[in-house]
Motif scaffolding. Structure first.
Motif, PDB file in Angstrom:
ATOM      1  N   THR A  40     -69.309   5.568  -1.851  1.00 15.13           N
ATOM      2  CA  THR A  40     -69.487   5.643  -3.519  1.00 15.13           C
ATOM      3  C   THR A  40     -68.320   5.785  -4.141  1.00 15.13           C
ATOM      4  OG1 THR A  40     -70.047   7.904  -3.490  1.00 15.13           O
ATOM      5  CG2 THR A  40     -71.862   6.614  -3.322  1.00 15.13           C
ATOM      6  N   SER A  41     -68.334   5.116  -5.140  1.00 18.62           N
ATOM      7  CA  SER A  41     -67.121   5.407  -6.503  1.00 18.62           C
ATOM      8  C   SER A  41     -66.786   6.763  -6.579  1.00 18.62           C
ATOM      9  CB  SER A  41     -67.694   5.031  -7.676  1.00 18.62           C
ATOM     10  OG  SER A  41     -68.141   3.100  -7.032  1.00 18.62           O
ATOM     11  N   THR A  42     -67.710   7.216  -6.917  1.00 11.85           N
ATOM     12  CA  THR A  42     -67.802   8.421  -6.937  1.00 11.85           C
ATOM     13  C   THR A  42     -66.964   9.653  -5.859  1.00 11.85           C
ATOM     14  OG1 THR A  42     -69.787   8.742  -7.957  1.00 11.85           O
ATOM     15  CG2 THR A  42     -68.293  11.262  -7.420  1.00 11.85           C
ATOM     16  N   GLN A  43     -66.991   9.480  -4.630  1.00 12.27           N
ATOM     17  CA  GLN A  43     -66.009   9.879  -3.544  1.00 12.27           C
ATOM     18  C   GLN A  43     -64.601   8.498  -3.323  1.00 12.27           C
ATOM     19  OE1 GLN A  43     -68.861   8.587  -0.051  1.00 12.27           O
ATOM     20  NE2 GLN A  43     -68.253  10.069   1.040  1.00 12.27           N
ATOM     21  N   VAL A  44     -64.772   7.468  -4.132  1.00 13.24           N
ATOM     22  CA  VAL A  44     -63.232   7.197  -3.484  1.00 13.24           C
ATOM     23  C   VAL A  44     -62.712   7.695  -4.534  1.00 13.24           C
ATOM     24  CG1 VAL A  44     -62.462   4.705  -4.404  1.00 13.24           C
ATOM     25  CG2 VAL A  44     -64.082   4.709  -2.898  1.00 13.24           C
ATOM     26  N   VAL A  45     -62.876   8.117  -6.176  1.00 15.66           N
ATOM     27  CA  VAL A  45     -62.420   9.475  -6.849  1.00 15.66           C
ATOM     28  C   VAL A  45     -62.087  10.329  -6.506  1.00 15.66           C
ATOM     29  CG1 VAL A  45     -62.446  10.771  -8.982  1.00 15.66           C
ATOM     30  CG2 VAL A  45     -63.088   7.682  -8.599  1.00 15.66           C
ATOM     31  N   VAL A  46     -62.838  11.311  -5.286  1.00 11.25           N
ATOM     32  CA  VAL A  46     -62.705  12.529  -5.273  1.00 11.25           C
ATOM     33  C   VAL A  46     -61.274  12.543  -4.431  1.00 11.25           C
ATOM     34  CG1 VAL A  46     -63.678  14.320  -4.514  1.00 11.25           C
ATOM     35  CG2 VAL A  46     -64.881  13.211  -5.535  1.00 11.25           C
ATOM     36  N   LEU A  47     -61.351  11.335  -3.420  1.00 14.20           N
ATOM     37  CA  LEU A  47     -60.362  10.788  -2.511  1.00 14.20           C
ATOM     38  C   LEU A  47     -59.246  11.040  -2.804  1.00 14.20           C
ATOM     39  CD1 LEU A  47     -60.458  10.970   0.908  1.00 14.20           C
ATOM     40  CD2 LEU A  47     -60.562   8.159   0.345  1.00 14.20           C
ATOM     41  N   THR A  48     -59.402  10.050  -4.138  1.00 19.20           N
ATOM     42  CA  THR A  48     -57.947   9.737  -4.949  1.00 19.20           C
ATOM     43  C   THR A  48     -57.323  10.807  -5.260  1.00 19.20           C
ATOM     44  OG1 THR A  48     -58.960   7.924  -5.037  1.00 19.20           O
ATOM     45  CG2 THR A  48     -56.660   8.304  -6.722  1.00 19.20           C
ATOM     46  N   ALA A  49     -58.023  11.665  -5.569  1.00 20.19           N
ATOM     47  CA  ALA A  49     -57.544  13.432  -6.002  1.00 20.19           C
ATOM     48  C   ALA A  49     -57.216  13.725  -5.518  1.00 20.19           C
ATOM     49  CB  ALA A  49     -58.477  14.053  -6.752  1.00 20.19           C
ATOM     50  N   VAL A  50     -57.713  14.138  -3.683  1.00 16.67           N
ATOM     51  CA  VAL A  50     -57.545  15.286  -3.089  1.00 16.67           C
ATOM     52  C   VAL A  50     -56.262  14.617  -2.727  1.00 16.67           C
ATOM     53  CG1 VAL A  50     -58.203  15.973  -1.152  1.00 16.67           C
ATOM     54  CG2 VAL A  50     -59.848  16.244  -2.924  1.00 16.67           C
ATOM     55  N   GLY A  51     -55.862  13.178  -2.451  1.00 14.34           N
ATOM     56  CA  GLY A  51     -55.134  12.810  -1.471  1.00 14.34           C
ATOM     57  C   GLY A  51     -53.774  12.521  -2.687  1.00 14.34           C
ATOM     58  N   VAL A  52     -53.734  12.858  -3.478  1.00 17.74           N
ATOM     59  CA  VAL A  52     -52.628  12.681  -4.340  1.00 17.74           C
ATOM     60  C   VAL A  52     -52.295  13.753  -4.480  1.00 17.74           C
ATOM     61  CG1 VAL A  52     -51.836  13.150  -6.921  1.00 17.74           C
ATOM     62  CG2 VAL A  52     -52.769  11.136  -6.398  1.00 17.74           C
ATOM     63  N   GLY A  53     -52.649  15.233  -4.102  1.00 15.83           N
ATOM     64  CA  GLY A  53     -52.340  16.584  -4.384  1.00 15.83           C
ATOM     65  C   GLY A  53     -52.095  16.654  -2.691  1.00 15.83           C
ATOM     66  N   ILE A  54     -52.866  15.900  -2.449  1.00 14.48           N
ATOM     67  CA  ILE A  54     -52.076  16.213  -0.438  1.00 14.48           C
ATOM     68  C   ILE A  54     -51.113  15.525  -0.559  1.00 14.48           C
ATOM     69  CG2 ILE A  54     -52.159  15.946   2.215  1.00 14.48           C
ATOM     70  CD1 ILE A  54     -55.336  15.579   2.064  1.00 14.48           C
ATOM     71  N   LEU A  55     -50.489  14.627  -0.757  1.00 11.48           N
ATOM     72  CA  LEU A  55     -48.720  13.368  -1.383  1.00 11.48           C
ATOM     73  C   LEU A  55     -48.011  14.978  -1.878  1.00 11.48           C
ATOM     74  CD1 LEU A  55     -49.817  10.224  -0.885  1.00 11.48           C
ATOM     75  CD2 LEU A  55     -49.328  11.662   0.666  1.00 11.48           C
ATOM     76  N   VAL A  56     -48.551  15.229  -2.989  1.00  8.09           N
ATOM     77  CA  VAL A  56     -47.729  16.575  -3.837  1.00  8.09           C
ATOM     78  C   VAL A  56     -47.259  17.885  -2.996  1.00  8.09           C
ATOM     79  CG1 VAL A  56     -47.112  17.352  -6.107  1.00  8.09           C
ATOM     80  CG2 VAL A  56     -48.638  15.508  -6.161  1.00  8.09           C
ATOM     81  N   ALA A  57     -48.327  18.052  -2.491  1.00  9.04           N
ATOM     82  CA  ALA A  57     -48.477  19.849  -1.126  1.00  9.04           C
ATOM     83  C   ALA A  57     -47.532  19.423  -0.271  1.00  9.04           C
ATOM     84  CB  ALA A  57     -49.372  19.993  -0.982  1.00  9.04           C
ATOM     85  N   MET A  58     -47.160  17.933   0.151  1.00  7.98           N
ATOM     86  CA  MET A  58     -46.589  18.259   1.916  1.00  7.98           C
ATOM     87  C   MET A  58     -45.151  18.058   1.057  1.00  7.98           C
ATOM     88  SD  MET A  58     -47.618  18.102   4.620  1.00  7.98           S
ATOM     89  CE  MET A  58     -46.836  17.853   5.539  1.00  7.98           C
ATOM     90  N   SER A  59     -45.399  16.979   0.161  1.00  6.14           N
ATOM     91  CA  SER A  59     -43.636  16.858  -0.566  1.00  6.14           C
ATOM     92  C   SER A  59     -42.746  17.706  -1.354  1.00  6.14           C
ATOM     93  CB  SER A  59     -43.631  15.601  -1.346  1.00  6.14           C
ATOM     94  OG  SER A  59     -44.031  15.601  -2.792  1.00  6.14           O
ATOM     95  N   CYS A  60     -43.548  18.514  -0.999  1.00  3.24           N
ATOM     96  CA  CYS A  60     -42.969  20.323  -0.746  1.00  3.24           C
ATOM     97  C   CYS A  60     -42.502  20.958  -0.267  1.00  3.24           C
ATOM     98  CB  CYS A  60     -44.262  21.194  -3.142  1.00  3.24           C
ATOM     99  SG  CYS A  60     -44.596  20.645  -4.065  1.00  3.24           S
ATOM    100  N   ILE A  61     -43.133  21.003   0.585  1.00  2.42           N
ATOM    101  CA  ILE A  61     -43.014  21.638   0.826  1.00  2.42           C
ATOM    102  C   ILE A  61     -42.182  20.719   2.685  1.00  2.42           C
ATOM    103  CG2 ILE A  61     -44.928  23.565   1.191  1.00  2.42           C
ATOM    104  CD1 ILE A  61     -45.872  22.176   3.820  1.00  2.42           C
ATOM    105  N   ALA A  62     -41.767  19.823   3.022  1.00  3.34           N
ATOM    106  CA  ALA A  62     -41.945  18.758   3.917  1.00  3.34           C
ATOM    107  C   ALA A  62     -40.170  19.008   4.150  1.00  3.34           C
ATOM    108  CB  ALA A  62     -41.535  17.039   3.378  1.00  3.34           C
ATOM    109  N   ARG A  63     -39.562  19.362   3.547  1.00  5.66           N
ATOM    110  CA  ARG A  63     -38.089  19.801   3.890  1.00  5.66           C
ATOM    111  C   ARG A  63     -37.880  21.048   4.657  1.00  5.66           C
ATOM    112  NH1 ARG A  63     -33.273  16.809   3.301  1.00  5.66           N
ATOM    113  NH2 ARG A  63     -32.909  19.255   3.616  1.00  5.66           N
ATOM    114  N   PRO A  64     -38.210  22.239   3.994  1.00  5.41           N
ATOM    115  CA  PRO A  64     -38.242  23.377   5.329  1.00  5.41           C
ATOM    116  C   PRO A  64     -39.048  23.194   5.975  1.00  5.41           C
ATOM    117  CG  PRO A  64     -39.416  23.230   2.639  1.00  5.41           C
ATOM    118  CD  PRO A  64     -38.630  22.351   2.636  1.00  5.41           C
TER     119      PRO A  64
END
Lengths: 279, 271
Positions: free
Chosen positions: B132-156
């Motif tokens: 559903t379109s709702t799932q797409v919105v949720v997935l986008t939000a979670v995806g952005v969160g995951i990528l931000v979190a990963m970029s914060c801890i990527a180097r260490p």
């Protein structure tokens, strides 16, 4: 006490429970022995892989109208040997193991859709393969399960000494002329057979609980490898009996679920004991 | 033919969701492969199933079940880790036990809820085509969160993964990083498995990453290649499934596996 006695007798009134207990005991014995060595060799992930391969193997048989067990055994042993061949000294790395089994699982999904579209009962067949159907065994299937479990036990006892040596100190064993690579292949073939047996009892998705969990319990309780083998086999058999009796008593509890719950409880108990002793 | 694909809203949703899932799975998967945590990642992926089954039984949102149970599983794995001793064998026994128990409970919940078995199979094998379109919105939000979190801890995290001892000596909190990373893996598999099903997340997580690591050892380039591969196999899989009416789980894993086998063979030849 009389309740327990009554329950014990009532259980044996039913042929399907007798078959389940006999086959379950033999399979659990084999799985307990194999599983302990898997834990010792750090190859638990192979059991995980086997669960997925077993699913595909069984469904391949069903898709072609064959006995599910044929596909189970062929797929598990073949993938065990392929994985052994991919690594050094008859061991595959976790990543390559994961890649192979995730594709095999993808194939299983295709076969599931084939079975579903041809027979119409794909859902039920899929669930039986995934989560086991030990209460559906007949005399012939029980005989086969026991015979194959006996063969696994004998084969394992035959290679136990050099396999333990190769497991505990691979480099020294190789230097002493122990055929480490060959043993690695033989062991993974045995793991494949044990996994196919376990799949008939607890199902493809849950077979790791019958293979690795008793092995882990034994690992927590003893450091002696031979005692470990015995403890692991005993834990597997005890889980199977307790699980079967529990699901007989509580009909809404599927037997495979009950067996895994008991095995996990034993593991949790052994872990606690280990931590208390370590203090 | 190919343009036909986008005539349906569900295919558009499937492509958007599939792309997001492929990107986060490849980025997180690259570190999973680097850290050799495939077994833990696979287990976290599978235990979304009891979460989804519990949600179905008690009438909670399914997404909640997918996120909460793998999150708890990640914490249990971190708690169960030994005090730095060489206990690899028994640690995997713990992971295996958590996995089998979780799947058993999931099966029990499915049988208790009297859901038909194809509902269980949707949880296990996913349904790319009912997004559903709702799932797409949720997935986008979670995806952005995951990528931000990963970029914060990527180097260490990279430092701690490649040389744990030196990283520890330099004051990198490798234990906290390991815990944070497992939680990110849990969030990733939860997000992705709503689309691919609990059983097939693993393919998207590990195969593109492992293929990329055969091609280059450099982290930036490796992650980029993994993302390209994951997105490409997902698109190809979706298109093939749409045209040939075969399950998405089969097409995506097959394309990814074929690419891995090809790269493995070529890199052996090149040596």
């Amino acid at each position: 006490m009389s309740d327990v006695l009554f329950l014990g007798l009532a259980v044996f009134d039913h042929a399907f429970m007798r078959y389940a207990l006999i086959a379950g005991t033999a399979v659990a014995l084999a799985c307990g022995l194999v599983g302990y060595l898997m834990v010792l060799r750090g190859q638990v992930f192979m059991g995980d892989a086997m669960g997925h391969v077993a699913f595909t193997g069984a469904l391949a048989s069903l898709a072609f109208g064959l006995d599910a067990r044929l596909g189970l055994f062929v797929a598990c042993v073949a993938v065990g040997l392929v994985l052994a061949g991919m690594g050094d000294r008859g061991r595959a790395g976790d990543t390559e193991t994961g890649i192979v089994f995730s594709w095999v699982l993808g194939l299983g999904v295709l076969l599931l859709s084939v079975v579903a579209s041809s027979g119409g009962a794909g859902g039920a067949a899929g669930a039986r393969v995934l989560f086991g159907s030990i209460l559906g065994l007949d005399a012939a299937r029980t005989t086969w399960a026991v015979a194959i479990a006996a063969a696994v036990v004998i084969a394992l006892i035959a290679i136990a000494r050099p396999l333990l040596f190769a497991t505990l100190d691979e480099a020294v064993a190789a230097a002493r002329g122990v055929p480490v690579r060959l043993l690695g292949f033989a062991f993974l073939a045995i793991v494949g057979i044990a996994a196919a047996e376990a799949a008939q009892v607890v199902g493809a998705l849950l077979l790791l609980g019958l293979l690795a969990t008793p092995g882990g319990t034994a690992w927590r309780l003893t450091t002696s490898p031979y005692a470990g083998l015995a403890v692991s086999a005993a834990a597997a058999v005890a889980s199977t009996w307790a699980g079967l009796l529990l699901s007989f008593e509580v009909p809404s509890l599927p037997p495979s679920v009950a067996i895994i719950v008991v095995a996990s409880a034993l593991y949790a108990g052994a872990t606690l004991l280990d931590r208390v002793r370590a203090r | 033919m190919i343009l036909d694909l986008f005539a349906y809203q569900f295919m558009v949703n499937a492509f958007i969701a599939g792309t997001i899932a492929a990107v986060i799975a490849a980025v997180v998967g690259w570190y999973v492969v680097l850290r050799r945590e495939t077994f833990a990642a696979h287990t976290l992926a599978l235990i979304g199933f009891p979460g989804a089954a519990a949600a179905a039984l008690f009438g909670w949102p399914v997404a909640l079940g997918y996120f909460v149970v793998p999150g708890l599983g990640a914490l249990a794995m971190v708690a169960g880790r030994g005090r730095g001793e060489a206990r690899a064998g028994v640690e995997t026994a713990t992971v295996g036990t958590i996995q089998a128990l979780a799947l058993a409970i999931g099966y029990l919940l499915v049988t208790l809820s009297h859901a038909n078995l194809s509902a269980a199979q949707a949880m296990l094998f996913g349904s790319f085509l009912g997004i559903t379109s709702t799932q797409v919105v949720v997935l986008t939000a979670v995806g952005v969160g995951i990528l931000v979190a990963m970029s914060c801890i990527a180097r260490p995290l990279f430092f701690a993964s490649v040389d744990a001892d030196v990283a520890e000596a330099r004051g990198v909190p490798s234990r906290a990083l390991a815990a944070a990373f497992l939680l990110i893996v849990a969030a990733t598999v939860a997000a992705v498995s709503q689309i691919t099903g609990a059983l097939l997340v693993f393919a998207l997580l590990v195969i593109p990453a492992a293929t990329a690591q055969r091609l280059t050892a450099r982290p930036g380039r490796g992650v980029a290649i993994a993302v390209v591969i994951a997105v490409a196999v997902t698109w190809a899989g979706l298109a093939t499934s749409y045209v040939a009416d075969v399950p998405i789980g089969f097409t995506v894993t097959s394309y990814a596996f074929a690419l891995f086998v090809l790269v493995r063979a070529l890199s052996r030849l090149a040596r």
